[in-house]
Design an enzyme around this catalytic site. Structure first.
Site, PDB file in Angstrom:
ATOM      1  N   GLY A 155      -0.746  -6.428   4.013  1.00  0.00           N
ATOM      2  CA  GLY A 155      -0.070  -6.213   5.286  1.00  0.00           C
ATOM      3  C   GLY A 155      -0.869  -6.673   6.493  1.00  0.00           C
ATOM      4  CD  GLU A 176       0.865   0.388   1.394  1.00  0.00           C
ATOM      5  OE1 GLU A 176       1.986   0.732   0.957  1.00  0.00           O
ATOM      6  OE2 GLU A 176       0.644  -0.742   1.884  1.00  0.00           O
ATOM      7  CD  GLU A 231      -0.824  -5.318  -4.203  1.00  0.00           C
ATOM      8  OE1 GLU A 231       0.072  -6.085  -3.876  1.00  0.00           O
ATOM      9  OE2 GLU A 231      -0.810  -4.099  -3.935  1.00  0.00           O
ATOM     10  CG  HIS A 286       0.552  -0.085  -3.407  1.00  0.00           C
ATOM     11  ND1 HIS A 286       0.065   0.146  -2.145  1.00  0.00           N
ATOM     12  CD2 HIS A 286       0.994  -1.356  -3.425  1.00  0.00           C
ATOM     13  CE1 HIS A 286       0.216  -0.962  -1.435  1.00  0.00           C
ATOM     14  NE2 HIS A 286       0.786  -1.889  -2.175  1.00  0.00           N
ATOM     15  CB  SER A 302      -0.988 -11.422   3.439  1.00  0.00           C
ATOM     16  OG  SER A 302      -1.231 -10.237   4.197  1.00  0.00           O
ATOM     17  CG  ASN A 306       5.601  -2.282  -2.820  1.00  0.00           C
ATOM     18  OD1 ASN A 306       6.448  -1.397  -2.656  1.00  0.00           O
ATOM     19  ND2 ASN A 306       4.299  -2.079  -2.643  1.00  0.00           N
ATOM     20  CD1 TRP A 307      11.683  -4.841  -1.478  1.00  0.00           C
ATOM     21  CD2 TRP A 307      13.586  -3.678  -1.274  1.00  0.00           C
ATOM     22  NE1 TRP A 307      12.719  -5.659  -1.848  1.00  0.00           N
ATOM     23  CE2 TRP A 307      13.895  -4.975  -1.736  1.00  0.00           C
ATOM     24  CE3 TRP A 307      14.628  -2.759  -1.088  1.00  0.00           C
ATOM     25  CZ2 TRP A 307      15.200  -5.384  -1.999  1.00  0.00           C
ATOM     26  CZ3 TRP A 307      15.928  -3.164  -1.349  1.00  0.00           C
ATOM     27  CH2 TRP A 307      16.211  -4.464  -1.791  1.00  0.00           C
ATOM     28  CE  LYS A 308       3.626  -2.560   0.795  1.00  0.00           C
ATOM     29  NZ  LYS A 308       2.400  -2.904   1.487  1.00  0.00           N
ATOM     30  N   GLY A 343       4.897  -7.535  -0.510  1.00  0.00           N
ATOM     31  CA  GLY A 343       5.341  -6.478   0.401  1.00  0.00           C
ATOM     32  C   GLY A 343       6.244  -7.051   1.477  1.00  0.00           C
ATOM     33  N   GLY A 344       5.665  -7.288   2.651  1.00  0.00           N
ATOM     34  CA  GLY A 344       6.431  -7.725   3.827  1.00  0.00           C
ATOM     35  C   GLY A 344       7.430  -8.837   3.554  1.00  0.00           C
TER      36      GLY A 344
HETATM   37  P1  PGA Z   1       2.023  -7.350   1.724  1.00  0.00           P
HETATM   38  O1  PGA Z   1       1.976  -6.114   0.705  1.00  0.00           O
HETATM   39  O2  PGA Z   1       2.656  -8.495   0.965  1.00  0.00           O
HETATM   40  O3  PGA Z   1       2.874  -6.885   2.870  1.00  0.00           O
HETATM   41  O4  PGA Z   1       0.623  -7.653   2.106  1.00  0.00           O
HETATM   42  C1  PGA Z   1       1.645  -6.315  -0.634  1.00  0.00           C
HETATM   43  C2  PGA Z   1       1.654  -4.984  -1.340  1.00  0.00           C
HETATM   44  O5  PGA Z   1       1.287  -3.984  -0.724  1.00  0.00           O
HETATM   45  O6  PGA Z   1       2.014  -4.889  -2.530  1.00  0.00           O
END
Ligand code: PGA
Length: 250
Positions: free
Chosen positions: A172, A96, A166, A94, A212, A9-11, A233-234
């Site tokens: 994050g 967010e 999640e 998600h 994470s 997930n590149w956001k 994500g990251g």
């Molecule tokens: P993260 O994000 O790996 O940076 O914690 C995961 C996500 O939001 O899907």
């Protein structure tokens, strides 16, 4: 046997040129993957990376999808639009989106129905906040989110869906759930699916962990009985780290 699925997930990162660069770097590194590999760039980068991944084992996902087929929804994007450019997956709900953009269990359900109707595979996100975990209501929260997300969805469609567990406090933050904590909740989600659809769908549906996950902790998390992949994500923004996670999925 469930095929594991690793999705990046590149956001809101990477413009077109940067997205193409990352994919160029990534494709050789994951070419021999035994799991499914999905990248979810921003909407504006989907068309740029589509030609780059042609003929590779990397599949395309979007970070959201609207619930209407078309019409007066300024700024929104339909399943059909995504399908027409080669997108196969859509992340839905998600945390967010729930936190900053008013996403609710109801809109998550509507988007999931629309994605399935439009031929996309939804990656439906569920997970508790830190206060909810501390209050001991993780199970209640996640069961409810799962049930509501699947309202009105047939068993035939349900087994196609990917669920991403999640925990919001792990996204994050560098704080990963322990593999036992993550597996426990993934098993609860599978039991919820079992109660809704029976053993067969529960055995087939894939449940990812996200929050994470990185090159150092992926192998342990992905080795757990009810964790069928990761939503990253990251660490998905770095080709090397993402490739290590893909390898860890076996
Ligand atoms: P993260 O994000 O790996 O940076 O914690 C995961 C996500 O939001 O899907």
């Amino acid at each position: 046997m469930r095929t594991k699925i690793i999705a990046g997930n590149w956001k809101m990162n990477n413009n077109c040129a940067e997205a193409v660069e990352l994919v160029k770097e990534l494709k050789a590194k994951v070419a021999d993957a035994k799991c499914e590999v999905v990248i979810c760039p921003s909407f504006t980068s989907l068309c740029c990376v589509a030609p780059e991944i042609k003929g590779t084992n990397i599949k395309l996902g979007a970070q959201n999808v609207h619930f209407a087929q078309n019409g007066a929804f300024t700024g929104e994007i339909s399943a059909d639009m995504l399908k027409s450019i080669g997108v196969l997956y859509a992340i839905i709900g998600h945390s967010e989106r729930r936190q900053y953009f008013g996403e609710t269990d109801e809109t998550v359900n509507k988007r999931t129905i629309a994605a399935l109707g439009g031929g996309l595979i939804p990656i439906v996100c569920v997970g508790e906040h830190l206060e909810q975990r501390e209050q001991g209501i993780t199970e209640k929260v996640v069961v409810e989110q799962t049930k509501l997300a699947f309202t009105g969805i047939s068993a035939a469609d349900a087994e196609k869906v990917v669920i991403a567990y999640e925990p919001v406090w792990a996204i994050g933050t560098g704080k990963t759930a322990t593999s036992e904590q993550a597996n426990e909740v993934c098993a609860i989600i599978r039991n919820t699916i079992k109660a809704l659809y029976g053993d067969d769908v529960a055995a087939k549906i894939r449940i990812q962990y996200g929050g994470s996950m990185n090159d150092a902790n992926a192998a342990e998390l992905l080795g757990m009985s009810d964790i069928d992949g990761g939503l990253i994500g990251g660490a998905s923004l770095k080709a090397d780290a993402f490739a290590v996670i893909v390898k860890a999925a076996g």
